[in-house]
Design an enzyme around this catalytic site. Structure first.
Site, mmCIF file in Angstrom:
data_model
loop_
_atom_site.group_PDB
_atom_site.id
_atom_site.type_symbol
_atom_site.label_atom_id
_atom_site.label_comp_id
_atom_site.label_asym_id
_atom_site.label_seq_id
_atom_site.Cartn_x
_atom_site.Cartn_y
_atom_site.Cartn_z
ATOM 1 N N HIS A 195 1.914 1.757 -3.512
ATOM 2 C CA HIS A 195 0.896 2.127 -4.035
ATOM 3 C C HIS A 195 0.513 3.632 -4.159
ATOM 4 C CE1 HIS A 195 -3.253 3.358 -3.773
ATOM 5 N NE2 HIS A 195 -3.766 2.487 -4.865
ATOM 6 N N LYS A 240 0.771 -1.098 0.017
ATOM 7 C CA LYS A 240 0.058 -0.150 -0.058
ATOM 8 C C LYS A 240 0.646 1.313 -0.053
ATOM 9 C CE LYS A 240 -3.914 2.293 0.428
ATOM 10 N NZ LYS A 240 -3.423 3.590 1.062
ATOM 11 N N GLU A 268 0.905 6.823 -6.744
ATOM 12 C CA GLU A 268 -0.287 7.650 -6.685
ATOM 13 C C GLU A 268 0.224 9.210 -6.766
ATOM 14 O OE1 GLU A 268 -3.217 9.166 -3.248
ATOM 15 O OE2 GLU A 268 -3.539 7.064 -3.997
#
Length: 303
Positions: free
Chosen positions: A175, A172, A179
């Site tokens: 991730h 995450k 982003e």
């Protein structure tokens, strides 16, 4: 299945609703009594404390999902609930914790016989409707135990067991670093479009790019929505916060000696967005004046 939910902010409340709609029994608690009352109206069972959540759950392996801010709040929640847990029970951290902290917590809980899962959770306020992408670390047996809830929370093929304790939060973290870079690229591109001499309709272009282009994405769909409401974003100040994962991603790149200039620069751009006045820029202006006699602008033009 029976599952506890600790923390009913925007994400926790929507996850609770989705679980209830999927037929699960959810026992909830939050520091805000109004949030608990709202969840109870939606069908949840309310609890006055984290310990009471554990006591109200049934089943041989009770599962409690924590949606609380990273850092001290996670440790405080664990300390509050562990005395009410038994061997084999499962704690799930669905927040954005640092994966190093997750590994430490998982190791400590293992000695008490308590399973610890880290569930990197993405989906934002749209998760209730679209489902949440779930990146889960921990033991395979604990993952299998809570899989019915994961299946309800996620869209089809939207959850996975990605490795041992800490792996979910690590995935995450990366991730979120990606982003940051994607958002910065969209921002730069639309600034160029907005500043051109062509009077380009930014909403039209964002909608166009979402229909078959190689840069289409959910982030671009959200950009399209934003321009539909406010074609030039005149009501928004260009002040961009960060919640930590971008910093951790950059630190990981340093630790691994991996060049990550795009993610790093996107984080620095967020820092720059918060400055009313750049001292760095002042130094550069002063130096140009010192070595070349270049003009500088008065800090107070009204004087």
């Amino acid at each position: 299945m029976d599952i506890g939910m600790v923390g009913l902010g925007r994400m926790g409340a929507n996850m609770t609703k989705r679980l209830l709609e999927g037929g699960h029994r959810v026992v909830v608690t939050d520091l805000n009594p109004a949030a608990v009352e709202e969840a109870v109206r939606n069908g949840a069972t309310g609890a006055a404390s984290v310990a009471e959540v554990a006591n109200l759950l049934s089943g041989e392996r009770r599962a409690i999902w924590m949606m609380v801010p990273s850092g001290a709040p996670v440790d405080a929640t664990i300390d509050a609930v562990v005395p009410s847990l038994a061997k084999g029970d499962i704690l799930i951290d669905g927040g954005n914790s640092n994966y190093h902290d997750t590994m430490r917590r998982g190791e400590a809980l293992k000695f008490q016989g308590i399973e610890y899962l880290d569930a990197g959770t993405s989906g934002g306020i749209w998760g209730l409707k679209e489902g949440f992408c779930l990146m889960v670390g921990g033991s395979a047996s604990a993952f299998a135990q809570v899989e019915p809830a994961l299946r309800t929370l996620a869209p089809e093929n939207g959850y996975a067991h990605v490795g041992p304790s800490g792996a979910g939060h690590f995935v995450k973290m990366i991730h979120n670093g990606i982003e940051y870079g994607m958002m910065a690229a969209y921002g730069e591109g639309f600034e160029l479009l907005a500043g051109s001499s062509f009077d380009i309709d930014l909403h039209q272009v964002s909608a166009l790019w979402n229909r078959g282009s190689v840069v289409r994405s959910w982030l671009l769909e959200l950009t399209e929505r934003a321009f539909e409401r406010d074609p030039r974003l005149g009501s928004i100040r260009g002040y961009v916060e960060d919640s930590g994962e971008g910093r951790w991603t950059v630190q990981e790149a340093i630790d691994q000696d991996v060049p990550a200039p795009i993610i790093t620069l996107s984080l620095m751009r967020r820092f720059a967005s918060r400055q009313q006045e750049s001292f760095s820029a002042k130094v550069q202006a002063a130096l140009r004046n010192e070595f070349g006699g270049h003009a500088v602008q008065d800090a107070d033009p009204g004087k």
